[in-house]
Design a protein around this motif. Structure first.
Motif, short mmCIF file in Angstrom:
data_model
loop_
_atom_site.label_atom_id
_atom_site.label_comp_id
_atom_site.label_asym_id
_atom_site.label_seq_id
_atom_site.Cartn_x
_atom_site.Cartn_y
_atom_site.Cartn_z
N LEU A 1 -1.80 28.36 -28.32
CA LEU A 1 -2.62 27.35 -27.63
C LEU A 1 -2.24 27.33 -26.16
O LEU A 1 -1.08 27.12 -25.82
CB LEU A 1 -2.38 25.97 -28.25
N PRO A 2 -3.19 27.58 -25.24
CA PRO A 2 -2.87 27.59 -23.81
C PRO A 2 -2.25 26.25 -23.39
O PRO A 2 -2.71 25.20 -23.81
CB PRO A 2 -4.24 27.80 -23.15
N GLU A 3 -1.18 26.34 -22.57
CA GLU A 3 -0.49 25.12 -22.16
C GLU A 3 -1.25 24.37 -21.07
O GLU A 3 -0.98 23.20 -20.83
CB GLU A 3 0.93 25.45 -21.70
N GLU A 4 -2.17 25.03 -20.40
CA GLU A 4 -2.96 24.35 -19.38
C GLU A 4 -4.31 25.04 -19.26
O GLU A 4 -4.51 26.15 -19.73
CB GLU A 4 -2.24 24.34 -18.03
N GLY A 5 -5.25 24.35 -18.60
CA GLY A 5 -6.58 24.91 -18.41
C GLY A 5 -7.50 24.64 -19.59
O GLY A 5 -7.07 24.25 -20.68
N PRO A 6 -8.80 24.85 -19.41
CA PRO A 6 -9.77 24.57 -20.48
C PRO A 6 -9.68 25.58 -21.60
O PRO A 6 -9.32 26.74 -21.40
CB PRO A 6 -11.12 24.65 -19.75
N VAL B 1 -15.23 29.80 -21.33
CA VAL B 1 -13.81 29.46 -21.36
C VAL B 1 -13.16 30.22 -22.51
O VAL B 1 -13.85 30.69 -23.42
CB VAL B 1 -13.59 27.94 -21.55
N PRO B 2 -11.83 30.38 -22.50
CA PRO B 2 -11.17 31.03 -23.64
C PRO B 2 -11.43 30.28 -24.94
O PRO B 2 -11.51 29.05 -24.96
CB PRO B 2 -9.68 30.98 -23.26
N VAL B 3 -11.55 31.04 -26.03
CA VAL B 3 -11.83 30.46 -27.35
C VAL B 3 -10.63 30.73 -28.25
O VAL B 3 -10.16 31.87 -28.35
CB VAL B 3 -13.10 31.07 -27.97
N VAL B 4 -10.17 29.68 -28.93
CA VAL B 4 -9.00 29.80 -29.81
C VAL B 4 -9.46 29.56 -31.25
O VAL B 4 -9.76 28.42 -31.63
CB VAL B 4 -7.90 28.78 -29.43
N PRO B 5 -9.53 30.61 -32.09
CA PRO B 5 -9.88 30.41 -33.51
C PRO B 5 -8.71 29.77 -34.26
O PRO B 5 -7.54 30.09 -34.02
CB PRO B 5 -10.13 31.84 -34.01
N MET B 6 -9.03 28.86 -35.17
CA MET B 6 -8.01 28.21 -36.01
C MET B 6 -8.54 28.09 -37.43
O MET B 6 -9.75 28.14 -37.65
CB MET B 6 -7.67 26.81 -35.48
N ALA B 7 -7.62 27.92 -38.36
CA ALA B 7 -8.03 27.74 -39.75
C ALA B 7 -7.12 26.75 -40.45
O ALA B 7 -5.90 26.77 -40.27
CB ALA B 7 -8.01 29.07 -40.49
N ASN C 1 -1.17 17.56 -34.75
CA ASN C 1 -0.36 18.78 -34.69
C ASN C 1 -0.60 19.65 -33.47
O ASN C 1 0.22 20.52 -33.16
CB ASN C 1 -0.60 19.62 -35.96
N LEU C 2 -1.71 19.45 -32.76
CA LEU C 2 -1.94 20.23 -31.56
C LEU C 2 -0.99 19.77 -30.45
O LEU C 2 -0.74 18.58 -30.29
CB LEU C 2 -3.39 20.09 -31.09
N ARG C 3 -0.47 20.71 -29.67
CA ARG C 3 0.48 20.36 -28.61
C ARG C 3 -0.19 19.67 -27.44
O ARG C 3 0.46 18.97 -26.67
CB ARG C 3 1.18 21.63 -28.09
N ARG C 4 -1.50 19.89 -27.29
CA ARG C 4 -2.23 19.25 -26.19
C ARG C 4 -3.29 18.31 -26.75
O ARG C 4 -3.84 18.56 -27.83
CB ARG C 4 -2.93 20.31 -25.32
N ALA D 1 -15.04 21.47 -17.93
CA ALA D 1 -15.01 21.58 -16.46
C ALA D 1 -13.79 20.87 -15.89
O ALA D 1 -13.26 21.28 -14.84
CB ALA D 1 -16.29 20.99 -15.87
N ASP D 2 -13.32 19.83 -16.57
CA ASP D 2 -12.14 19.09 -16.12
C ASP D 2 -10.83 19.71 -16.60
O ASP D 2 -9.76 19.13 -16.41
CB ASP D 2 -12.21 17.64 -16.61
N GLY D 3 -10.91 20.88 -17.26
CA GLY D 3 -9.70 21.54 -17.72
C GLY D 3 -9.16 21.04 -19.03
O GLY D 3 -8.00 21.29 -19.38
N GLU D 4 -9.99 20.35 -19.81
CA GLU D 4 -9.54 19.80 -21.08
C GLU D 4 -9.75 20.78 -22.22
O GLU D 4 -10.43 21.80 -22.08
CB GLU D 4 -10.27 18.49 -21.38
N VAL D 5 -9.15 20.45 -23.37
CA VAL D 5 -9.33 21.22 -24.60
C VAL D 5 -10.37 20.51 -25.46
O VAL D 5 -10.30 19.29 -25.66
CB VAL D 5 -8.00 21.34 -25.37
N VAL D 6 -11.34 21.26 -25.97
CA VAL D 6 -12.37 20.72 -26.84
C VAL D 6 -12.33 21.47 -28.17
O VAL D 6 -12.19 22.69 -28.19
CB VAL D 6 -13.78 20.85 -26.21
N CYS D 7 -12.42 20.72 -29.25
CA CYS D 7 -12.40 21.33 -30.58
C CYS D 7 -13.71 21.05 -31.29
O CYS D 7 -14.17 19.90 -31.33
CB CYS D 7 -11.24 20.78 -31.41
N ILE D 8 -14.32 22.09 -31.86
CA ILE D 8 -15.56 21.93 -32.60
C ILE D 8 -15.41 22.55 -34.00
O ILE D 8 -14.55 23.40 -34.24
CB ILE D 8 -16.75 22.58 -31.88
#
Length: 624
Positions: free
Chosen positions: A447-452, A559-565, A471-474, A524-531
């Motif tokens: 999980l990226p420590e900063e940025g969107p 933006v970078p995409v992080v797959p999770m399961a 459980n997510l760090r951010r 745009a504000d550098g946040e993490v969004v989960c869908i």
């Protein structure tokens, strides 16, 4: 990796020992000075009282005068260089203290005490601002826990050493002088090994006026409401602790019927408890900044503070017991239990607050925020002394002062949690998730420590957002079906977490459009969004086809995409394996073992709904 592994790392260990040795020396010097004045110089009770009451004021005064300037120093200049100068200053102070000890020069010792207050004032902003530079985000809670544990143990050992050495007939002043100078020198050499910590605001214009700078620092501290209220929470901890420690000698003598060894025992229990609680924070928080522990800590402080009063509200039947006789007396182990757990819950309370301030405040202003915190700490310590002194003059016993502080803690905690609902939201989430599930997390380092970043995950139960939230760090903004968003009780959690409600095109196209706009604004504000791209809960435990909403989001904001399961949730609490009637009963899989797997980020141009669906299927594997 355990937090104790940091003690073998150069980026943490030299700093840890430097700050621990500083805390030890400060405690050893102050207690040796008190022992000298009280037992070695033949002073009257009036003179002893004058010196022992003047000493805390002299130590606290520099925090009011110089904290703002210390915050500027810590941001404008490289931090390890300042630490080394501070350690040289400590050596000089201890040399003067040695002369004061040997010649019984109390005025000189009071001057040295003021110098040690200056030492702590300058070192304080660096002590907490250097940790985010040296540690990874996942190590911040563990590092703070080690620092808090090290500080408590160093203060305790320093207190014991300062008392015992000074009371040694004939050699006390000389031994105390040798100890404090030797520890200061060792601390200086430890500071020489601390890696560089670059200035975070090298272009800062230094303000030499401590009064106007104090006003500015307090204004900076108040800019972020959540940070400021965390600072208030830390300062309240100092108020509570000051009231507790100040009343312990009288409480020990009158309520416990103990001598000085029992007073040392109760201080030891509190310190050990705080150290244990501080170390437990990393395990309980899953190596993330978990402010949900703060309400738990506040509850424990009140619960065991009240029980401490109930355990021995009146005077003891026997007086003058040593620590061993006290432990054998009836009802003593309840008091031991209460004092230790007050310390444990104090650790739960204060360590996440420090980590929260460090992670939330901008790095270019963190040192000044810590300086503002130190100013407020000093103010609350003075208020705590006045609080205890006033109640004593009114005839209130030490036990009843404990009770007053414990009950006042309820009001202060409620005030802070009302101003910042995020604390209470995190507590509800932490309790729910850790009660219903046993969770193992794999790959959180991705999980990226900063940025969107856009997180995509399979959707198995109504509890999925809470499990991820815990459980997510951010902090993440969750896009969820609007009817789930409106579930009673959980609505408070989701609203406080700034979740984004969404509806289908046929249900409410306006809500759908608002959701896409909110997602874009958050990214745009550098946040993490989960869908959850399936668009709803699985009805059969299998992953449904991912919808095209993820592609619309990325087309608008790449933006970078992080797959999770999520694994192991099917058939657990609030999944759709059972009917609604059966879900209302105690589930078959209460405390289910659940896994969260996080994959490496993917560039937006390399993914689409089909690619992400396939990757999430692989991550989930056969464990539905």
């Amino acid at each position: 990796m355990s937090q104790f592994a940091l003690l073998g790392s150069r980026r943490f260990a030299p700093f840890f020992w430097t700050q621990a040795l500083a805390a030890f020396n400060d405690s050893a010097f102050r207690n040796a000075m008190v022992m000298l004045a009280a037992f070695q110089m033949g002073l009257s009770d009036k003179d002893v009282g004058l010196y022992t009451n003047l000493a805390p004021a002299l130590f606290i005064l520099p925090f009011f005068l110089f904290s703002a300037s210390a915050g500027q120093l810590a941001e404008k200049f490289e931090k390890t260089r300042i630490i080394r100068y501070v350690k040289l200053f400590e050596i000089a102070a201890m040399v003067l203290a040695a002369y004061g000890f040997i010649t019984h020069h109390l005025v000189l010792l009071l001057i040295v005490l003021f110098m040690m207050g200056v030492h702590s004032t300058v070192f304080g902003p660096i002590k907490y601002a250097i940790l985010p530079q040296a540690l990874k985000q996942s190590e911040l809670v563990g590092g703070n826990g080690l620092v808090e544990m090290g500080t408590q143990m160093a203060i305790l050992i320093g207190m014991t050493a300062g008392n015992l050495l000074m009371l040694m007939a004939g050699m006390g002043p000389h031994l105390s002088a040798a100890l404090t100078i030797g520890v200061a020198v060792i601390g200086y050499f430890a500071s020489r090994v601390i890696p560089p910590a670059p200035a975070t605001a090298p272009d800062l214009k230094f303000n030499w006026n401590p009064f106007t700078e104090t006003v500015r620092v307090l204004r900076i501290t108040r800019e972020d409401r959540a940070v400021f209220n965390a600072v208030l929470g830390i300062s309240w901890f100092w108020f509570f602790g000051t009231v507790l420690v100040a009343q312990l000698p009288l409480y020990t003598r009158i309520n416990l019927g103990g001598d000085g060894t029992v007073n040392t025992l109760v201080l030891t229990l509190f310190s050990i408890g705080t150290g244990v609680g501080s170390l437990m924070c990393e395990k309980m928080s899953g190596k993330r900044v978990e402010i949900g522990l703060v309400p738990l800590g506040a509850f424990g402080l009140t619960a065991f503070g009240v029980d401490l009063f109930l355990a021995r509200p009146g005077a003891a039947a026997v007086r003058g017991m040593d620590w061993l006789a006290f432990l054998h007396a009836a009802g003593s182990w309840r008091i031991v239990f209460d004092l230790t757990l007050i310390g444990v819950f104090a650790g739960f309370y204060v360590v996440p607050l420090f980590a929260f301030v460090q992670s939330r405040a901008p790095s270019s202003r963190l040192s000044r925020v810590i300086a503002g915190n130190n100013i407020l700490n000093a103010l609350l310590i003075v208020m705590a002394s006045l609080f205890g002194l006033t109640l004593e003059r009114l005839g209130v016993s030490a036990a009843h002062i404990f009770l007053s502080a414990a009950l006042l803690n309820v009001l202060v905690a409620a005030y802070i949690f009302t101003l910042v609902p995020e604390f209470l939201m995190r507590f509800i989430t932490w309790v729910l998730v850790n009660t219903l599930y046993r969770i193992r997390v794999d790959g959180m380092k991705h999980l990226p420590e900063e940025g969107p970043a856009l997180l995509v995950c399979n959707h198995v139960s109504f509890m999925d957002p809470l499990i991820l939230m815990a459980n997510l760090r951010r902090p993440a903004r969750f896009v969820m079906y609007y009817k789930i968003f409106q579930i009673p009780l959980l609505h408070f959690v989701f609203k406080t977490a700034r979740a984004i409600p969404i509806a289908g095109q046929k249900e409410d196209p306006a809500v759908l459009q608002q959701a896409f706009d909110a997602v874009d604004a958050a990214l745009a504000d550098g946040e993490v969004v989960c869908i959850f791209p399936e668009g709803g809960l699985t009805k059969d435990g299998e992953i449904a086809t991912f919808r095209s909403g993820v592609e619309k989001i990325l087309a608008r904001r790449p933006v970078p995409v992080v797959p999770m399961a999520l694994r192991g949730l099917w058939g657990s609490v609030w999944s759709r394996r059972d009917s609604m009637l059966r879900r209302a009963r105690l589930p078959r899989r209460f405390r289910a073992r659940v896994e969260l797997v996080v994959d490496a980020p993917r560039p937006p141009e390399e993914v689409n709904a089909g690619v992400l669906e396939e990757r999430v299927r692989v991550l989930r594997g056969e464990m539905a």
